[in-house]
Design a protein around this motif. Structure first.
Motif, short mmCIF file in Angstrom:
data_model
loop_
_atom_site.label_atom_id
_atom_site.label_comp_id
_atom_site.label_asym_id
_atom_site.label_seq_id
_atom_site.Cartn_x
_atom_site.Cartn_y
_atom_site.Cartn_z
N ASN A 295 0.84 -1.21 0.00
CA ASN A 295 0.00 0.00 0.00
C ASN A 295 0.87 1.26 0.00
O ASN A 295 0.59 2.22 -0.72
N LYS A 298 2.13 1.83 -3.33
CA LYS A 298 1.04 2.18 -4.25
C LYS A 298 0.56 3.62 -4.07
O LYS A 298 0.21 4.30 -5.03
N PHE A 299 0.53 4.08 -2.81
CA PHE A 299 -0.05 5.41 -2.55
C PHE A 299 1.02 6.49 -2.32
O PHE A 299 0.72 7.55 -1.79
N ASP A 323 5.10 6.20 5.34
CA ASP A 323 5.41 6.65 3.98
C ASP A 323 5.24 8.16 3.87
O ASP A 323 4.68 8.80 4.77
N ILE A 328 -4.26 10.02 4.15
CA ILE A 328 -5.67 9.60 4.18
C ILE A 328 -6.48 10.68 4.91
O ILE A 328 -6.11 11.08 6.02
N TYR A 341 -13.25 -1.17 1.88
CA TYR A 341 -13.21 0.29 1.98
C TYR A 341 -12.02 0.84 1.18
O TYR A 341 -10.88 0.43 1.37
N VAL A 343 -10.48 4.70 -0.12
CA VAL A 343 -10.68 6.14 0.04
C VAL A 343 -11.13 6.74 -1.29
O VAL A 343 -12.09 7.48 -1.37
N GLY A 351 -6.87 -2.07 -6.41
CA GLY A 351 -6.93 -2.90 -5.20
C GLY A 351 -8.34 -3.36 -4.91
O GLY A 351 -9.31 -2.86 -5.49
N THR A 352 -8.44 -4.33 -4.01
CA THR A 352 -9.76 -4.87 -3.68
C THR A 352 -10.36 -4.22 -2.43
O THR A 352 -11.54 -4.38 -2.14
N GLY A 353 -9.53 -3.52 -1.66
CA GLY A 353 -10.03 -2.95 -0.41
C GLY A 353 -10.08 -3.98 0.70
O GLY A 353 -10.73 -3.77 1.72
N GLY A 355 -7.05 -5.77 1.67
CA GLY A 355 -5.70 -5.96 2.24
C GLY A 355 -5.60 -5.57 3.71
O GLY A 355 -5.05 -6.32 4.53
N LEU A 356 -6.14 -4.40 4.07
CA LEU A 356 -6.03 -3.94 5.46
C LEU A 356 -6.92 -4.76 6.39
O LEU A 356 -6.58 -4.97 7.56
P1 ADP Z 1 -6.58 -1.78 -1.39
O1 ADP Z 1 -5.20 -1.26 -1.20
O2 ADP Z 1 -6.61 -3.12 -2.04
O3 ADP Z 1 -7.53 -0.81 -2.00
P2 ADP Z 1 -6.60 -1.91 1.48
O4 ADP Z 1 -7.58 -2.56 2.40
O5 ADP Z 1 -5.20 -2.38 1.55
O6 ADP Z 1 -7.21 -2.09 0.03
O7 ADP Z 1 -6.64 -0.36 1.74
C1 ADP Z 1 -7.87 0.30 1.84
C2 ADP Z 1 -7.76 1.74 1.41
O8 ADP Z 1 -7.01 2.48 2.39
C3 ADP Z 1 -7.02 1.96 0.12
O9 ADP Z 1 -7.88 1.83 -0.99
C4 ADP Z 1 -6.53 3.40 0.27
O10 ADP Z 1 -7.58 4.29 -0.06
C5 ADP Z 1 -6.26 3.52 1.78
N1 ADP Z 1 -4.82 3.30 2.07
C6 ADP Z 1 -4.25 2.19 2.56
N2 ADP Z 1 -2.93 2.34 2.77
C7 ADP Z 1 -2.65 3.62 2.40
C8 ADP Z 1 -1.46 4.42 2.40
N3 ADP Z 1 -0.28 3.94 2.80
N4 ADP Z 1 -1.56 5.71 1.97
C9 ADP Z 1 -2.76 6.21 1.58
N5 ADP Z 1 -3.91 5.53 1.56
C10 ADP Z 1 -3.86 4.24 1.97
#
Ligand code: ADP
Length: 393
Positions: A295, A298-299, A323, A328, A341, A343, A351-353, A355-356
């Motif tokens: 993540n 990616k972000f 990072d 967020i 979820y 953002v 992404g699938t939302g 991972g977290l």
């Molecule tokens: P995914 O990455 O597959 O969309 P996650 O459950 O890993 O799903 O993350 C959920 C959401 O949280 C992401 O879509 C993103 O909007 C936000 N997010 C997660 N990690 C970060 C990060 N390091 N910086 C900014 N936004 C983040």
């Protein structure tokens, strides 16, 4: 002295002695009776004392039983005034520490539907049942049973069950929504190919590539969903061992360095040399780190920095992935660990939302917790705790 005088005197003396003897006898009998009486009073007092102690013990037992019950329990008199209630009622109705005994029921429940249900029970002498919604979020099932001197009210809190129902409905709605996008793309590609694009080799190859991407997305989602449901069900056996978390971080950072490099970001780690050992399933914690670092990459726009660190604190080791990326917004921050979820869908990089949500469940199944801090435009820091292999106490 004359004989007659002597006779009168002796008769008087004799009758005085007789009277004295009789009095003495009566006194003795009275004393015996009073001793009997005081014995009887003493034994009665003992019996009363025992009965009172017995009653107090029974009351104590009843009180602790009622306070242990998670259902709410209320007693009202014929005038619908509160006679007693248990702890669960205090929690359900968020009661201040006032004394509600003797007050009208409405003062306690502050809900007219509940109040009128109990009134109906008192008025008709028939059992009444209803499901009541309070403040839109609380749901109670109420049963009012008439008694000779009032009514007994049982309050069951359905809020948790309703919340779970809502989570399940949202979950199904989310899955169908997430499936709709790749399926619509696949359908559009198939139609375009059918409409003649299949005859143009170059275009056809491009469409095949796109089909591959959509199928990969679907496959990832199915695999993550399966994994999440497995972890949530608690059926995944954790292979818990004492481990050096710095070594685990080093391994994952090494594995992901190329990916960070490709994205133009610097991935670094910082762990003190004397970190205590933690008790973890190494593969699962590696997966948490991969999700967080993935993540972060990616972000974070090119030129950013990602730092993975660890430090000991009390009975835990805290691991952070920080990072310098997009960050967020505060309104989204409390929700990012929920399934599906995202953002910003456009920014989520496919992404699938999930991972977290997976990371959170893994950390919790280790007895730790995970959280995030973020400043939009400046970056985010995700931190999770892991319990020490040996207590320091
Ligand atoms: P995914 O990455 O597959 O969309 P996650 O459950 O890993 O799903 O993350 C959920 C959401 O949280 C992401 O879509 C993103 O909007 C936000 N997010 C997660 N990690 C970060 C990060 N390091 N910086 C900014 N936004 C983040």
């Amino acid at each position: 002295m004359e004989i007659s005088a002597i006779v009168i005197l002796s008769v008087t003396a004799a009758s005085a002695v007789l009277a004295a003897v009789l009095l003495l006898d009566r006194l003795r009998r009275a004393d015996r009776r009073s001793r009997h009486l005081s014995k009887a009073v003493n034994s009665l007092t003992d019996q009363l004392r025992q009965a009172t102690a017995g009653l107090a013990a029974e009351k104590e037992k009843l009180n602790s039983l009622l306070s242990a019950i998670s259902e709410g329990f209320l007693l009202v008199d014929k005038e619908n005034k509160v006679v007693m209630f248990n702890k669960a009622v205090e929690h359900m109705f968020n009661l201040p520490p006032d004394d509600f005994i003797g007050l009208p029921l409405i003062n306690l429940v502050r809900d007219h539907e509940i109040d009128s249900l109990v009134r109906q029970c008192l008025g008709t002498s028939h059992k009444q049942t209803a499901t009541v919604e309070v403040d839109k979020v609380k749901h109670y099932n109420l049963t009012a049973v008439p008694l000779e001197e009032g009514a007994f009210v049982l309050v069951q809190n359905l809020s948790h069950i309703r919340h779970l129902e809502k989570v399940r409905q949202d979950f199904v709605a989310n899955i169908s929504h997430e499936l709709r996008t790749p399926i619509a793309s696949l359908k559009a590609i198939a139609e375009t190919l059918q409409d003649g694009a299949v005859d143009n080799r170059e275009v056809a190859l491009d469409f095949l590539q796109r089909i591959q991407i959509e199928i990969d997305k679907l496959a990832q989602m199915v695999s993550e969903l399966g994994e999440l449901s497995l972890i949530e069900s608690g059926d995944v056996p954790l292979n818990m061992k004492s481990a050096d978390v710095a070594a685990v971080i080093e391994r994952v950072v090494g594995r992901m360095a190329a990916q960070a490099d490709r994205a133009g970001n610097r991935l670094e780690m910082g762990t003190p040399p004397d970190l205590p050992a933690v008790r973890i399933d190494e593969d699962r914690i590696e997966q948490v780190l991969v999700n967080l670092i993935h993540n972060a990459i990616k972000f974070t726009p090119p030129g950013g920095r990602i730092n993975v660190s660890a430090r000991a604190e009390k009975e835990n080791v805290l691991v952070s992935v920080a990072d310098t990326g997009a960050g967020i917004p505060p309104d989204d921050l409390p929700h990012i660990f929920e399934r599906f979820y995202k953002v910003d869908k456009a920014r989520s990089g496919g992404g699938t939302g999930l991972g977290l949500a997976i990371a959170k469940h893994i950390v919790r199944s280790h007895g730790g917790d995970v959280g995030a801090e973020s400043e939009p435009g400046k970056g985010s820091t995700f931190t999770f705790s892991l319990p020490l292999a040996e207590s320091r106490r």
